[in-house]
Each structure stands twice: as C-alpha cells, then as structure tokens.
Design a protein around this motif. Structure first.
Motif, PDB file in Angstrom:
ATOM      1  N   UNK A 194     -88.351   3.640  24.452  1.00  0.00           N
ATOM      2  CA  UNK A 194     -87.384   2.549  24.559  1.00  0.00           C
ATOM      3  C   UNK A 194     -85.962   2.980  24.205  1.00  0.00           C
ATOM      4  N   UNK A 195     -85.831   4.089  23.459  1.00  0.00           N
ATOM      5  CA  UNK A 195     -84.480   4.581  23.138  1.00  0.00           C
ATOM      6  C   UNK A 195     -84.539   6.035  22.711  1.00  0.00           C
ATOM      7  N   UNK A 196     -83.422   6.729  22.918  1.00  0.00           N
ATOM      8  CA  UNK A 196     -83.263   8.138  22.550  1.00  0.00           C
ATOM      9  C   UNK A 196     -82.206   8.176  21.458  1.00  0.00           C
ATOM     10  N   UNK A 208     -77.659  16.054  14.589  1.00  0.00           N
ATOM     11  CA  UNK A 208     -77.835  16.826  15.809  1.00  0.00           C
ATOM     12  C   UNK A 208     -79.254  16.861  16.324  1.00  0.00           C
ATOM     13  N   UNK A 209     -80.186  16.260  15.590  1.00  0.00           N
ATOM     14  CA  UNK A 209     -81.576  16.231  16.034  1.00  0.00           C
ATOM     15  C   UNK A 209     -81.899  14.834  16.546  1.00  0.00           C
ATOM     16  N   UNK A 210     -82.549  14.782  17.697  1.00  0.00           N
ATOM     17  CA  UNK A 210     -82.863  13.503  18.326  1.00  0.00           C
ATOM     18  C   UNK A 210     -84.375  13.312  18.438  1.00  0.00           C
ATOM     19  N   UNK A 211     -84.756  12.061  18.677  1.00  0.00           N
ATOM     20  CA  UNK A 211     -86.162  11.765  18.897  1.00  0.00           C
ATOM     21  C   UNK A 211     -86.296  10.535  19.796  1.00  0.00           C
ATOM     22  N   UNK A 212     -87.439  10.469  20.462  1.00  0.00           N
ATOM     23  CA  UNK A 212     -87.728   9.333  21.318  1.00  0.00           C
ATOM     24  C   UNK A 212     -88.370   8.229  20.480  1.00  0.00           C
ATOM     25  N   UNK A 213     -87.798   7.034  20.559  1.00  0.00           N
ATOM     26  CA  UNK A 213     -88.362   5.904  19.827  1.00  0.00           C
ATOM     27  C   UNK A 213     -89.088   4.973  20.779  1.00  0.00           C
ATOM     28  N   UNK A 214     -90.164   4.384  20.281  1.00  0.00           N
ATOM     29  CA  UNK A 214     -90.957   3.437  21.073  1.00  0.00           C
ATOM     30  C   UNK A 214     -91.140   2.155  20.270  1.00  0.00           C
ATOM     31  N   UNK A 215     -90.469   1.103  20.694  1.00  0.00           N
ATOM     32  CA  UNK A 215     -90.581  -0.180  20.007  1.00  0.00           C
ATOM     33  C   UNK A 215     -91.668  -1.056  20.627  1.00  0.00           C
ATOM     34  N   UNK A 216     -92.044  -0.747  21.862  1.00  0.00           N
ATOM     35  CA  UNK A 216     -93.110  -1.487  22.535  1.00  0.00           C
ATOM     36  C   UNK A 216     -93.733  -0.559  23.566  1.00  0.00           C
ATOM     37  N   UNK A 217     -94.583  -1.104  24.421  1.00  0.00           N
ATOM     38  CA  UNK A 217     -95.281  -0.286  25.410  1.00  0.00           C
ATOM     39  C   UNK A 217     -94.423  -0.002  26.635  1.00  0.00           C
ATOM     40  N   UNK A 218     -93.244  -0.608  26.705  1.00  0.00           N
ATOM     41  CA  UNK A 218     -92.372  -0.378  27.837  1.00  0.00           C
ATOM     42  C   UNK A 218     -91.668   0.963  27.762  1.00  0.00           C
ATOM     43  N   UNK A 266     -89.966  20.883  25.479  1.00  0.00           N
ATOM     44  CA  UNK A 266     -89.718  19.716  24.624  1.00  0.00           C
ATOM     45  C   UNK A 266     -88.378  19.827  23.914  1.00  0.00           C
ATOM     46  N   UNK A 267     -87.648  18.724  23.872  1.00  0.00           N
ATOM     47  CA  UNK A 267     -86.321  18.702  23.259  1.00  0.00           C
ATOM     48  C   UNK A 267     -86.363  18.301  21.792  1.00  0.00           C
ATOM     49  N   UNK A 268     -87.539  17.939  21.298  1.00  0.00           N
ATOM     50  CA  UNK A 268     -87.674  17.525  19.903  1.00  0.00           C
ATOM     51  C   UNK A 268     -88.842  18.254  19.258  1.00  0.00           C
ATOM     52  N   UNK A 269     -88.925  18.145  17.945  1.00  0.00           N
ATOM     53  CA  UNK A 269     -90.026  18.763  17.208  1.00  0.00           C
ATOM     54  C   UNK A 269     -91.289  17.907  17.247  1.00  0.00           C
ATOM     55  N   UNK A 270     -91.168  16.672  17.700  1.00  0.00           N
ATOM     56  CA  UNK A 270     -92.332  15.788  17.804  1.00  0.00           C
ATOM     57  C   UNK A 270     -93.055  16.111  19.108  1.00  0.00           C
TER      58      UNK A 270
END
Length: 230
Positions: free
Chosen positions: A138-140, A148-158, A168-172
C-alpha cells in the motif's frame, strides 16, 4: 518506455539480419549500436506487424492493452531466437573459436502508460535467467530507524504500489517474489499476472534446477545463488 537487462547471443552475427528485417521507420529510428536499441526496434516492428502502429494517437487514453504488449514481447523473443538459429555453420564455427556464445539473456520491460509487461528469459535449458523480483503493497516508505532505507508497507490486502527490480531493494526478503525463469510478469491496474513462456527452453517442472553461472558471469544474477548458500 523500454528496458533491456541482458544480452542477445551471437550479436556480431545477428545484428545485420535483424536490421534488414525491420520496416524502414524502425530501422531508421535506431541511433546507436547496442543490442538493447535494436531489440526495441524489433519490438516496435512486431507491434506494427500485429496491426498496432506504435505512433497511433488513438491509443493514448487506453494503451495497447497488456495482452498485446505481451504478445509483441513474445514475438520479439521468438524472432531473436530464430535469427540466432540461422547463423551459418561456418560463421558459428569461426565465432566459437573467438568465444562466441549464442545464449541470450532477455529481461525486457515495456509500458504503454497503462500496463507494464516484463520478461525473465534465457535461451537455454540448463542456465538460469538474470534475476527479476516484484513486490507490492500500500505504500513505499523510508524506514524511520535507518536513514536511506526503505520498506514496503501493507495496511490491507490491496496493492497500491507494485515494484519490479533485478534484485530485492530491501532487507525484508519476504517482501519480494522472484519471477520464474522464462516467464512474463504483467502489471495492470495493480494486479500482477505471471505467464510461462512456452517454447523449446521452457521446463514446467518447478523443482528443475538451472545453473546461475552464465548470468553471474554477466554480472546479472547473484541473489539466488546466495539464497541457496552456494
């Protein structure tokens, strides 16, 4: 917009016939000598051959449609493979003495402003393609704890955002899904679709093991090898 990560095998012997086979507009549109530029011209030529002229202004609001983009990419790959197969035996032998390699790494990405279609492809039954991953959420967002480190966030299933990257651009790492070798990835209205590229280099067995050596030698794949601990 067009992107190519990889190489066209036997390029020295393929370029001339690829260029000769193009319609005049697309031949004249190429300003350089890289295989990526000529591959784009080949893609545009494939679109026109399917009845969809790339310069058509009537498509500005709707685009070509993701299925048309995918078919044109598949036609581009097929044409490249045919050109390589048509390298005369004499030239192929001379080239092999000089280190000729006819394997292609064809990670393409194209968009018409409405859909995105990518390929992860290698013209080999034994080699792994250059790596390609996708992630959605849902957001980057920037990680507030590490500048300087980013992650993908998921607030819902969308999925409001879909990212595609060679690694991969993140450590997750769990946030990233690898695109199977010799497949297309299609993004349309935030929906992600994966389709196999069904040709002589496709293997339907999910446990089939390929070597990463070729892609690694080109500097295009290291992540999978590290994941397996090799």
């Amino acid at each position: 917009m067009w992107m190519h990560n990889g190489n066209i095998g036997g390029w020295k012997y393929v370029k001339r016939n690829l260029a000769i086979g193009l319609r005049g507009q697309w031949f004249s549109s190429v300003g350089g000598n890289t295989d990526s530029e000529w591959a784009f011209a080949l893609f545009l030529d494939a679109l026109e051959g399917m009845g969809y002229h790339p310069d058509s202004t009537s498509l500005n609001e709707t685009g070509f449609g993701h299925s048309i983009l995918r078919k044109a990419l598949l036609a581009t790959i097929k044409r490249i493979n045919t050109l390589i197969a048509e390298i005369p035996d004499k030239e192929r032998k001379e080239g092999e003495d000089e280190g000729l390699d006819c394997r292609s790494l064809l990670n393409f990405a194209v968009t018409d402003g409405h859909s995105v279609v990518c390929t992860r492809y290698v013209s080999s039954m034994t080699d792994e393609a250059a790596s390609l991953y996708w992630s959605s959420g849902t957001s980057w967002q920037e990680d507030k704890s590490v500048k300087g480190r980013y992650r993908m966030e998921r607030r819902d299933k969308g999925a409001d955002i879909v990212l595609v990257a060679s690694e991969p651009l993140t450590f997750e790492r769990d946030d990233w899904v690898i695109v199977p070798t010799n497949s297309t990835l299609t993004i349309h209205k935030q929906a992600v679709m994966i389709h196999p590229i069904l040709d002589e280099y496709y293997n339907p067995n999910p446990s089939y093991t390929r070597s990463t050596g070729f892609a690694v030698s080109k500097g295009l794949d290291g992540t999978e090898e590290k994941e397996r601990g090799e």
